[in-house]
Design a protein around this motif. Structure first.
Motif, mmCIF file in Angstrom:
data_model
loop_
_atom_site.group_PDB
_atom_site.id
_atom_site.type_symbol
_atom_site.label_atom_id
_atom_site.label_comp_id
_atom_site.label_asym_id
_atom_site.label_seq_id
_atom_site.Cartn_x
_atom_site.Cartn_y
_atom_site.Cartn_z
ATOM 1 N N ARG A 153 0.681 -1.645 -0.243
ATOM 2 C CA ARG A 153 -0.091 -0.419 0.075
ATOM 3 C C ARG A 153 0.452 1.285 0.334
ATOM 4 N N ASP A 154 1.997 0.924 1.026
ATOM 5 C CA ASP A 154 2.663 1.889 0.471
ATOM 6 C C ASP A 154 3.947 2.429 -0.578
ATOM 7 N N SER A 155 3.727 1.334 -1.939
ATOM 8 C CA SER A 155 4.102 1.725 -3.582
ATOM 9 C C SER A 155 4.234 3.156 -3.494
ATOM 10 N N TRP A 156 5.231 3.216 -3.961
ATOM 11 C CA TRP A 156 5.727 5.426 -4.253
ATOM 12 C C TRP A 156 5.377 4.828 -6.494
ATOM 13 N N VAL A 157 4.045 5.335 -6.701
ATOM 14 C CA VAL A 157 3.941 5.331 -8.277
ATOM 15 C C VAL A 157 3.185 6.589 -8.259
ATOM 16 N N THR A 158 2.369 6.370 -9.341
ATOM 17 C CA THR A 158 1.813 7.843 -10.345
ATOM 18 C C THR A 158 0.512 7.469 -10.702
ATOM 19 N N ILE A 159 -0.061 8.794 -9.896
ATOM 20 C CA ILE A 159 -1.089 8.294 -10.145
ATOM 21 C C ILE A 159 -2.002 8.948 -11.157
ATOM 22 N N PRO A 160 -2.571 8.651 -12.171
ATOM 23 C CA PRO A 160 -3.086 9.586 -13.392
ATOM 24 C C PRO A 160 -4.284 10.974 -13.001
ATOM 25 N N SER A 161 -4.076 11.762 -14.176
ATOM 26 C CA SER A 161 -4.684 12.886 -13.419
ATOM 27 C C SER A 161 -6.484 11.956 -13.135
ATOM 28 N N TYR A 162 -7.109 12.943 -12.934
ATOM 29 C CA TYR A 162 -8.568 12.023 -12.352
ATOM 30 C C TYR A 162 -9.121 13.008 -11.521
ATOM 31 N N VAL A 163 -10.751 13.580 -11.706
ATOM 32 C CA VAL A 163 -10.916 14.743 -11.523
ATOM 33 C C VAL A 163 -11.985 14.152 -9.316
ATOM 34 N N ARG A 164 -10.900 15.709 -8.881
ATOM 35 C CA ARG A 164 -11.551 14.520 -7.503
ATOM 36 C C ARG A 164 -13.522 14.890 -7.583
ATOM 37 N N PRO A 165 -14.468 13.743 -7.165
ATOM 38 C CA PRO A 165 -15.678 13.968 -6.674
ATOM 39 C C PRO A 165 -15.899 14.810 -5.579
ATOM 40 N N GLU A 188 -12.522 2.981 -8.041
ATOM 41 C CA GLU A 188 -11.530 3.961 -9.386
ATOM 42 C C GLU A 188 -10.953 3.717 -9.637
ATOM 43 N N LEU A 189 -10.486 4.417 -8.416
ATOM 44 C CA LEU A 189 -9.518 5.816 -9.369
ATOM 45 C C LEU A 189 -8.165 4.816 -8.766
ATOM 46 N N LEU A 190 -8.219 3.942 -8.001
ATOM 47 C CA LEU A 190 -7.240 2.126 -7.591
ATOM 48 C C LEU A 190 -7.471 1.871 -8.606
ATOM 49 N N ALA A 191 -8.452 1.092 -9.214
ATOM 50 C CA ALA A 191 -7.454 0.527 -10.240
ATOM 51 C C ALA A 191 -6.810 1.235 -11.273
ATOM 52 N N ARG A 192 -7.313 2.473 -11.468
ATOM 53 C CA ARG A 192 -7.093 2.512 -13.008
ATOM 54 C C ARG A 192 -5.274 2.919 -12.243
ATOM 55 N N THR A 193 -5.648 3.441 -11.336
ATOM 56 C CA THR A 193 -3.651 3.404 -11.165
ATOM 57 C C THR A 193 -2.478 2.024 -11.111
ATOM 58 N N VAL A 194 -3.661 1.216 -10.752
ATOM 59 C CA VAL A 194 -3.072 0.326 -11.240
ATOM 60 C C VAL A 194 -3.263 -0.289 -12.663
ATOM 61 N N GLU A 195 -3.572 0.325 -13.665
ATOM 62 C CA GLU A 195 -3.657 -0.245 -14.328
ATOM 63 C C GLU A 195 -2.750 0.524 -14.992
ATOM 64 N N TYR A 196 -2.254 1.814 -14.358
ATOM 65 C CA TYR A 196 -1.765 3.081 -15.034
ATOM 66 C C TYR A 196 -0.093 2.896 -14.574
ATOM 67 N N ASN A 197 0.083 1.904 -13.640
ATOM 68 C CA ASN A 197 1.423 2.020 -13.641
ATOM 69 C C ASN A 197 2.007 0.197 -13.741
ATOM 70 N N THR A 198 0.942 -0.570 -13.878
ATOM 71 C CA THR A 198 1.537 -2.187 -14.216
ATOM 72 C C THR A 198 0.912 -2.540 -16.466
ATOM 73 N N GLY A 199 0.239 -1.750 -16.902
ATOM 74 C CA GLY A 199 -0.121 -1.513 -18.001
ATOM 75 C C GLY A 199 -0.576 -3.105 -17.996
ATOM 76 N N LEU A 200 -1.654 -3.316 -16.984
ATOM 77 C CA LEU A 200 -2.437 -4.652 -17.597
ATOM 78 C C LEU A 200 -3.656 -4.206 -16.957
ATOM 79 N N ARG A 201 -4.458 -4.558 -17.979
ATOM 80 C CA ARG A 201 -6.216 -4.072 -17.676
ATOM 81 C C ARG A 201 -6.246 -5.690 -16.392
#
Length: 373
Positions: A153-165, A188-201
């Motif tokens: 959970r402390d992985s240092w990753v890139t969080i892609p752009s998003y609109v904060r609800p 939703e943003l967690l799933a998008r971040t995992v996809e963004y940093n792993t390239g996996l759908r």
């Protein structure tokens, strides 16, 4: 060993001339030399009476068959309606193309929903509102086997752009810890971040809170675990002795949450979580649980009450996910951590875990094309 004679129907009869009595039910010519008058076969009962006697037995068999068939079907229909399909995996768009095999993101959240203040105190959960990620596992299954990859959970990753609800403002992309994605934009943003940093759908998402976790473990009678050392952690409430033992729900939650005794901190904890999840899936899939309604219904109800899944997940997908996790516990898969190059590295957001860029890229590429890891 069966002989040809054993295959004949009816009782064994004596053979004329061999010291036995003649067969009274045999053909009239048999043993004619031994009797003065032919023997007649016994009168048969009327066919209608025989049919009447068979009907209650047939009805009983039909009723039993109907019960056996209806119970799984009714359970399936009931559980299907209880699934909480709240997560839209495509909410943020720009997703990677589909790969080979199936990818699940399994999340353990620290949601206190369903827990009383007294239970929160007993479980050492604290009283924070809302929910945050407490564990994240990327599960891949395909023709090349099953792989469970823990994402700290402390992985240092890139969080892609998003609109904060909450504000309607656009943020990012920016570097941050992985669990910040969940805190800021939910599943939703967690799933998008995992996809963004792993390239996996991601094909599916499954999340369970503290209450559901504890209730599932208790409903199946606990989970058998073998510990290689004593574990005591005041933060999680873990106080476990070395050796094999059955952990109840409270002890299990303390075990998977403790990390202060692990040499690698969060990395050590993630391996414990994988080990426990595999044992839990194995225990839940045993005949004692699946074929016993008194155990099956409470276990399903406990899990479904706090389970959150994606909109496209059905009960069949959920069962496939559990079976894949069970395969790992049976030695048919691998449990690994994402490759890292640094633990406890200083960042503007506190200490974090840095992925090894080259090794992690190769790992996710193999998963994308369903190649052995």
């Amino acid at each position: 060993m069966r002989t040809h004679g054993a295959e004949r129907a009816g009782p064994v009869r004596s053979v004329p001339g061999a010291g036995g009595r003649p067969d009274p039910y045999g053909p009239p010519w048999r043993g004619a030399e031994e009797r003065s008058t032919p023997l007649r076969p016994p009168p048969r009962r009327p066919r209608s009476r025989r049919r009447k006697r068979r009907r209650p037995v047939r009805r009983l068999l039909l009723v039993l068959l109907a019960v056996l068939l209806a119970t799984p079907l009714s359970t399936y229909a009931w559980a299907e309606t209880r699934l909480n399909r709240d997560v839209d995996l495509g909410a943020y768009g720009h997703r990677p193309p589909p790969g080979e095999g199936t990818n699940y993101l399994i999340v353990g959240s620290d949601s206190r929903e369903g827990l009383t203040p007294g239970q929160q105190k007993d479980l050492h959960t604290g009283g924070a509102s809302g929910r945050r990620t407490d564990s994240m596992i990327l599960l891949h299954t395909g023709a090349s086997g099953t792989t469970m990859v823990s994402l700290p959970r402390d992985s240092w990753v890139t969080i892609p752009s998003y609109v904060r609800p909450s504000t309607g403002k656009r943020w990012g992309p920016a570097k941050n810890k992985l669990n910040a994605a969940f805190a800021d934009g939910g599943p939703e943003l967690l799933a998008r971040t995992v996809e963004y940093n792993t390239g996996l759908r991601l094909d599916h998402y499954a999340e369970i809170g503290f209450a559901g976790f504890v209730n599932i473990v208790d409903s199946i009678g606990g989970v058998r675990m073998c510990l290689d050392r004593d574990i005591r952690d005041e933060k999680s409430g873990a106080d476990l002795k070395k050796g094999c033992q059955t952990l109840d729900g409270t002890q299990s939650l303390a075990f998977v949450r403790q990390r202060h005794q692990e040499a690698d901190g969060d990395l050590g904890r993630t391996l414990n979580q994988q080990k426990f999840l595999s044992a839990l899936a194995h225990q839940a899939a045993t005949a004692d649980t699946v074929l016993n309604p008194a155990t099956l219904y409470p276990a399903l109800s406990a899990g479904l009450d706090t389970l959150v899944v994606d909109r496209g997940m059905g009960l069949r997908d959920l069962v496939s996910m559990v079976r894949a996790v069970q395969d790992v516990s049976g030695g048919k898969g691998k449990r690994i951590n994402v490759p890292v190059s640094g633990v406890g590295i200083p960042t503007p957001k506190g200490s974090a875990v840095r992925w090894d860029e080259e090794k992690s890229r190769r790992l996710f590429e193999r998963l994308r094309y369903d190649r052995p890891v």
